[in-house]
Write an enzyme that holds these catalytic residues in place. Structure first.
Site, PDB file in Angstrom:
ATOM      1  N   ASN A 160       0.832  -1.191   0.000  1.00 38.38           N
ATOM      2  CA  ASN A 160       0.000   0.000   0.000  1.00 38.38           C
ATOM      3  C   ASN A 160       0.872   1.248   0.000  1.00 38.38           C
ATOM      4  O   ASN A 160       1.731   1.429   0.858  1.00 38.38           O
ATOM      5  CB  ASN A 160      -0.884   0.046   1.249  1.00 38.38           C
ATOM      6  N   GLU A 161       0.655   2.102  -0.997  1.00 30.30           N
ATOM      7  CA  GLU A 161       1.268   3.427  -1.058  1.00 30.30           C
ATOM      8  C   GLU A 161       2.787   3.398  -0.853  1.00 30.30           C
ATOM      9  O   GLU A 161       3.325   3.921   0.125  1.00 30.30           O
ATOM     10  CB  GLU A 161       0.610   4.369  -0.051  1.00 30.30           C
TER      11      GLU A 161
ATOM     12  N   GLU B 206      -8.507   3.538  -2.433  1.00 30.89           N
ATOM     13  CA  GLU B 206      -8.815   4.474  -1.347  1.00 30.89           C
ATOM     14  C   GLU B 206      -9.263   5.796  -1.930  1.00 30.89           C
ATOM     15  O   GLU B 206      -8.643   6.330  -2.834  1.00 30.89           O
ATOM     16  CB  GLU B 206      -7.600   4.766  -0.451  1.00 30.89           C
TER      17      GLU B 206
END
Length: 448
Positions: free
Chosen positions: A170-171, A353
């Site tokens: 994630n990210e 997201e």
């Protein structure tokens, strides 16, 4: 049904509606059942690093209250749930012997999701590196890529018979930049060489994980979650334009470009070359099934020689603040980013997201939690997503951040992004008005 849901044009029948969370932000139980410490557990103990001295020791106590949270998802009507596995919960020392209790927890969660008709989307890394590995250099140590591959193998062998959607990280840009160039996240290092090493070793870990998942989970749908936001210079100064260009490369390009296109962008390529070994780029560039995008709004950059790379975060124009939301919002930038992603990477896009924070969400005297700012934001951004799809963007799904109010890293519990309000003293869950708005949007797609 809300007016927004009534007036929205129909969505594709197979469009995926979901919600997202992460292990460290909701699970709590940081010392329960054999879990080891993570770098974020350590950071929470350092004075001044987290607002109000908050920790994630309890958070939402999802580790014990997961049946209630799965029931909330069923009531919401989502198709899918993106969650992360806690590396230190299943491998307390980051490598070596696994923790059976940690693996059992994710077994129960996955089974309950499937029984409830909710597809699990499993993210392997959402920033909670085991502290034992950080003590060995963490992501600045090339061996960390191999440790991550081993961890991936453990989770894939345990859950791959039931989980078909996998996300490696994630990210990438957030935890590497804020962990190794700007001291806004764990492990809190500010050093150019460390940042470059972390970028390359995380890319290598991603590639090795994809290879492992392909071998262990036949038919799996595999992707990764990237934060991409256009970077604008603050004002017209030439030095701010150069700062914005470098920040944009570090924020937007240094992970998806090598992972999907096979090369580093120009400003980074020559600097990272000393850490690239023969065969690395082929290991990193593995076929993917989709592109996960996290997006909230653009970034504004200014030059500041006191920062590691000479760029710093600037301020958005006050004229773009929407009073009903409290944020400067740019749905048109979101729309354009979706179109550009389809053109550049030629992969289906899932919004993994998108959401709106606020510190004022609280029950009124009747017990209801009204959050019109979040409904306004989500309405603008889902409509922008629809415009992007009409313009040719290949968007297949949308996940709201977040199901619950969570521990929001350096902001502690001062920012609330949830569709469900959490009283962090009693842990009571209360669906907000935005919960009903999102449920109506999903039901409208299904013609209910």
């Amino acid at each position: 049904m809300t007016p927004a849901a009534k007036t929205s044009p129909p969505w594709p029948a197979d469009f995926v509606w979901g919600v997202s969370t992460s292990a460290f932000q909701i699970e709590g139980a940081t010392q329960a059942d054999g879990r080891g410490p993570s770098i974020w557990d350590r950071r929470c103990l350092i004075q001044g690093k987290v607002a109000a001295g908050d920790t994630a020791d309890v958070a939402c106590d999802h580790y014990h209250r997961w049946p209630e949270d799965v029931a909330l998802m069923k009531a919401l009507g989502v198709d899918a749930y993106r969650f992360s596995v806690s590396w230190p919960r299943v491998l307390p020392r980051g490598r070596g012997g696994p923790n059976p209790a940690g693996l059992d927890f994710y077994d129960r969660l996955v089974d309950a999701l499937l029984e409830g008709g909710i597809t699990p989307w499993l993210c392997l890394y959402h920033w909670d590196l085991p502290q034992a590995l950080q003590d060995l250099g963490g992501w600045t140590n090339r061996d960390c890529a191999g440790w991550f591959a081993d961890y991936t193998t453990l989770v894939a062998r345990r859950l791959g018979d039931r989980v078909g959607h996998w996300l490696t990280f994630n990210e990438f840009s957030v935890f590497t930049m804020f962990g190794f160039a700007i001291d806004w996240a764990a492990p809190g290092i500010t050093d150019r060489e460390a940042h470059l090493k972390a970028i390359h070793h995380v890319n290598l870990a991603h590639g090795l994980a994809v290879q492992g998942l392909r071998a262990l989970v036949p038919g799996a749908r595999i992707g990764a979650v990237h934060n991409r936001q256009r970077v604008f210079p603050e004002g017209e100064r030439e030095e701010n334009q150069e700062a914005a260009a470098l920040l944009s490369e570090h924020w937007n390009d240094v992970f998806p470009d090598p992972q999907i296109l096979g090369f580093y962008p120009p400003r980074t390529a020559r600097l990272i070359e000393p850490y690239v070994r023969a065969g690395d780029m082929a290991r990193i560039c593995q076929p993917l099934d989709f592109f996960g995008l996290n997006h909230y709004g653009p970034i504004f950059a200014r030059a500041d020689p006191g920062w590691t790379w000479g760029y710093a975060w600037g301020d958005a124009p006050e004229t773009r603040v929407r009073p009903e939301i409290g944020w400067a919002v740019f749905p048109e930038v979101f729309r354009d980013e979706l179109v550009e992603l389809t053109r550049r990477y030629r992969l289906p896009v899932f919004i993994t997201e998108n959401g709106c924070g606020g510190g004022s969400d609280a029950p009124d005297p009747t017990g209801a939690v009204n959050d019109p700012h979040r409904i306004a934001y989500l309405t603008l951004y889902t409509e922008a997503m629809k415009e992007a799809m009409a313009a040719g963007a290949d968007v297949r799904g949308y996940f709201v951040w977040s199901l619950l109010d969570t521990f929001e890293w350096g902001s502690g519990y001062g920012q609330r992004f949830g569709l469900v309000h959490v009283d962090f003293k009693t842990l009571k869950r209360t669906p907000k008005a935005s919960f009903d708005w999102y449920r109506a949007l999903i039901q409208a797609r299904r013609g209910q």
